[in-house]
Design an enzyme around this catalytic site. Structure first.
Site, PDB file in Angstrom:
ATOM      1  N   GLY A  90       0.811  -1.211   0.000  1.00 20.53           N
ATOM      2  CA  GLY A  90       0.000   0.000   0.000  1.00 20.53           C
ATOM      3  C   GLY A  90       0.842   1.257   0.000  1.00 20.53           C
ATOM      4  N   LYS A 111       9.930   2.247   0.204  1.00 21.46           N
ATOM      5  CA  LYS A 111       8.827   2.176   1.159  1.00 21.46           C
ATOM      6  C   LYS A 111       8.461   3.606   1.543  1.00 21.46           C
ATOM      7  CE  LYS A 111       7.781  -0.150   5.539  1.00 21.46           C
ATOM      8  NZ  LYS A 111       8.347  -1.032   6.572  1.00 21.46           N
ATOM      9  N   GLY A 124      -0.039   6.148   1.557  1.00 24.03           N
ATOM     10  CA  GLY A 124       1.096   5.635   0.801  1.00 24.03           C
ATOM     11  C   GLY A 124       2.447   6.156   1.269  1.00 24.03           C
ATOM     12  N   ASP A 250       1.397 -11.571   6.849  1.00 19.63           N
ATOM     13  CA  ASP A 250       1.927 -10.706   5.783  1.00 19.63           C
ATOM     14  C   ASP A 250       3.291 -10.130   6.160  1.00 19.63           C
ATOM     15  OD1 ASP A 250       0.014  -9.409   7.641  1.00 19.63           O
ATOM     16  OD2 ASP A 250       0.727  -7.566   6.729  1.00 19.63           O
ATOM     17  N   ASN A 251       3.694 -10.309   7.402  1.00 20.13           N
ATOM     18  CA  ASN A 251       5.011  -9.843   7.832  1.00 20.13           C
ATOM     19  C   ASN A 251       5.940 -11.020   8.093  1.00 20.13           C
ATOM     20  OD1 ASN A 251       4.141  -7.204   7.674  1.00 20.13           O
ATOM     21  ND2 ASN A 251       3.538  -7.116   9.826  1.00 20.13           N
ATOM     22  N   ASP A 260       9.748  -6.244   8.175  1.00 19.15           N
ATOM     23  CA  ASP A 260       8.752  -5.309   8.676  1.00 19.15           C
ATOM     24  C   ASP A 260       9.028  -4.891  10.112  1.00 19.15           C
ATOM     25  OD1 ASP A 260       6.574  -3.654   8.194  1.00 19.15           O
ATOM     26  OD2 ASP A 260       5.724  -5.168   6.894  1.00 19.15           O
TER      27      ASP A 260
HETATM   28  P1  AMP Z   1       2.270  -3.031   7.997  1.00 24.15           P
HETATM   29  O1  AMP Z   1       1.592  -2.663   9.264  1.00 24.15           O
HETATM   30  O2  AMP Z   1       3.385  -2.096   7.622  1.00 24.15           O
HETATM   31  O3  AMP Z   1       2.694  -4.451   7.951  1.00 24.15           O
HETATM   32  O4  AMP Z   1       1.199  -2.831   6.859  1.00 24.15           O
HETATM   33  C1  AMP Z   1       0.010  -3.566   6.759  1.00 24.15           C
HETATM   34  C2  AMP Z   1      -0.725  -3.171   5.492  1.00 24.15           C
HETATM   35  O5  AMP Z   1      -1.083  -1.794   5.528  1.00 24.15           O
HETATM   36  C3  AMP Z   1       0.089  -3.345   4.221  1.00 24.15           C
HETATM   37  O6  AMP Z   1      -0.782  -3.723   3.190  1.00 24.15           O
HETATM   38  C4  AMP Z   1       0.626  -1.966   3.980  1.00 24.15           C
HETATM   39  O7  AMP Z   1       0.950  -1.733   2.640  1.00 24.15           O
HETATM   40  C5  AMP Z   1      -0.536  -1.104   4.429  1.00 24.15           C
HETATM   41  N1  AMP Z   1      -0.098   0.232   4.839  1.00 24.15           N
HETATM   42  C6  AMP Z   1       0.606   0.554   5.945  1.00 24.15           C
HETATM   43  N2  AMP Z   1       0.810   1.870   6.006  1.00 24.15           N
HETATM   44  C7  AMP Z   1       0.232   2.428   4.907  1.00 24.15           C
HETATM   45  C8  AMP Z   1       0.096   3.757   4.391  1.00 24.15           C
HETATM   46  N3  AMP Z   1       0.593   4.804   5.036  1.00 24.15           N
HETATM   47  N4  AMP Z   1      -0.564   3.905   3.238  1.00 24.15           N
HETATM   48  C9  AMP Z   1      -1.079   2.865   2.577  1.00 24.15           C
HETATM   49  N5  AMP Z   1      -1.006   1.601   3.016  1.00 24.15           N
HETATM   50  C10 AMP Z   1      -0.361   1.366   4.165  1.00 24.15           C
HETATM   51 MG    MG Z   2       3.802  -5.368   6.617  1.00 22.65          MG
END
Ligand code: AMP
Ligand code: MG
Length: 489
Positions: A90, A111, A124, A250-251, A260
């Site tokens: 994302g 990222k 994003g 997913d991590n 992550d």
């Molecule tokens: P994470 O907590 O980093 O493992 O992210 C979990 C999900 O949320 C993943 O699909 C990321 O791409 C999405 N995500 C986290 N932060 C953002 C953000 N600021 N904008 C868009 N998607 C995000």
């Molecule tokens: Mg992640």
């Protein structure tokens, strides 16, 4: 200076449904705040080119270098036990893959590079604090010898991101042997797309476990290899006091690399129930739960592979269960042999496990700093009294130290070897939460990167004592204690 990176993008050659093609979204005012020149060298990329305006434009997402094929990868995942059929990158963008000087293929991913078709409600983007946090901790893990994604660079954007408050934005460049997650397999399995699961498995086998390709059942061998890698990884986490914090599927990378770095943390005083993450209210991802959770994640992976594991459902289930049953013994063996080294034992004797557990029990009972206690242990070979003050129950410590010293006497190499074994197994320097927070606060609030640089330097040599660096080794003072960490996404 034109940026020359010999990209060869195997993931982008997989079918369209594996990703979305996109361009990273440009930022207003990129400024390179840190470049990992050693890592650039390993990748065979000229650090001077990376630091040039064209290089920084690439690291910022403002220009796509020749040969890159930017994509956002599709994946799903269990978040805190709840299945989400579509997550995906994302806020990340895989530029492409390069094969380094060591012959290993690695992803180069931005990222915080803007929205993608997987962004849902997110912006994003990434904030500078979490970017620097990932930089520090991933590089510390690498120096500690733990398989991990790496950080190639951090760039500030000159744009704010809005979380609870206004924060400076940044883009991190992550390097990984791949970004294939358990959740990537789940994405296709949840859609009944067995063909994609097979393609993904073949791709991951070729990249990570080529020896599995020659097995009777390559997919079973693939599953076994991932189980072995994850069991070994989590053992290493426990041995250095690392708490990942968000072990969602997913991590969890099938490569066996730590991936992550969100609300992760190193524990100070030893307590298996330790949780730092503000969002982990039930303690699902507590320090001591990590082996169990890794096994749970691997069971989710095995489910996705069922159509490939046997000629029918019954034999596939039996194969998966047999494979998963190997997790606990592999983990135990890795963990216990690591613990033995932490108390200086290179040889293996009956009773060693009880001896190591006895030491951990003393640490837990006395709320003793995990890292300091093990690092100080060589000093107790000559004089056990040196360590005694760390423990609330001095007599219990004396009793343990007596048993330990007689056991050390049986070591073939003698005390000198034991001491070296301990110094190689027990880091002097870990990314202590209070040091990390202070470094991030200086960088984000005062644009002062000196504490970040100093900490990064110390963490690159975690096993080298240096009395001048005592401030980096000690535990937090009462007022410095960090009780919670945040993912900051
Ligand atoms: P994470 O907590 O980093 O493992 O992210 C979990 C999900 O949320 C993943 O699909 C990321 O791409 C999405 N995500 C986290 N932060 C953002 C953000 N600021 N904008 C868009 N998607 C995000
Ligand atoms: Mg992640």
């Amino acid at each position: 200076m034109t940026i020359r990176i010999p990209f060869d993008n195997s993931y982008a050659r997989l079918p369209d449904r594996f990703y979305a093609r996109l361009e990273p979204k440009p930022i207003a005012a990129p400024r390179l705040v840190r470049l990992n020149t050693a890592l650039a060298g390993q990748l065979g990329i000229d650090p001077e080119e990376l630091a040039s305006p064209d290089g920084v434009a690439m690291l910022a997402g403002n220009a796509v270098p020749p040969g890159a094929e930017p994509i956002a990868q599709a994946y799903a995942g269990h978040q805190f036990g709840h299945f989400v059929p579509q997550l995906g990158d994302g806020r990340a963008c895989l530029l492409g893959e390069v094969t380094g000087r060591d012959g290993i293929r690695r992803d180069i991913q931005l990222k915080g590079s803007g929205t993608t078709p997987f962004s849902r409600a997110g912006d994003g983007r990434a904030a500078l604090g979490p970017v620097l946090r990932e930089y520090l901790i991933s590089e510390a893990m690498a120096a500690l010898g733990v398989p991990t994604t790496r950080t190639l660079a951090a760039v500030t954007t000159g744009e704010p991101v809005w979380r609870e408050t206004r924060l400076p934005g940044a883009v991190l460049t992550r390097v990984a042997t791949s970004h294939i997650r358990v959740g990537t397999f789940q994405y296709f399995a949840a859609r009944g797309d067995t063909e994609a699961v097979r393609l993904l498995a073949d791709h991951a086998i070729a990249r990570h476990y080529p020896e599995a390709a020659g097995a009777d059942n390559p997919y079973r061998a693939f599953l076994d290899a991932i189980i072995g890698a994850q069991a070994g990884l989590v053992a290493r986490w426990l041995l250095i006091g690392f708490i990942h914090g968000v072990m969602n599927t997913d991590n969890c990378a099938v490569s066996g690399e730590t991936i992550d770095y969100g609300p992760c943390a190193f524990m100070d005083e030893y307590d298996p129930a330790t949780v730092f993450s503000s969002i982990d209210r039930g303690g699902r991802y507590a320090y001591g739960n990590q082996p169990r959770i890794a096994q749970w994640n691997l069971a989710r992976l095995a489910e996705t592979l069922l159509p490939l594991l046997g000629v029918d459902e019954v034999s596939a289930m039996a194969a998966a269960q047999e494979s998963l049953a190997a997790f606990a013994p592999i983990f135990q063996t890795a963990y216990l042999s690591g613990l033995r080294r932490k108390i200086g034992l290179a040889a293996e004797r009956e009773g060693d496990d009880a001896l190591t557990q006895g030491f951990l029990a003393l640490l837990a009972a006395g709320k003793v700093d995990f890292t300091l206690a093990f690092r100080a242990l060589p000093g107790a070979i000559e004089d056990a009294a040196a360590l005694r003050p760390l423990f609330a129950d001095g007599e219990a410590f004396d009793a343990w130290a007596g048993r330990w010293r007689s056991r050390l006497a049986e070591e073939p190499g003698g005390p000198g070897t034991a001491s070296a074994v301990m110094r190689a197994a027990n880091p002097a320097f870990i990314p202590r939460n209070h040091l990390v927070e202070a470094a991030l606060a200086a960088a984000t609030e005062q644009s002062d990167f000196a504490p970040f640089e100093a900490l990064l330097g110390v963490l690159s040599r975690p096993y080298q004592d240096d009395p001048a660096l005592a401030a980096f080794a000690r535990g937090p003072l009462e007022q410095e204690r960090v009780l919670q960490t945040f993912c900051g996404t």
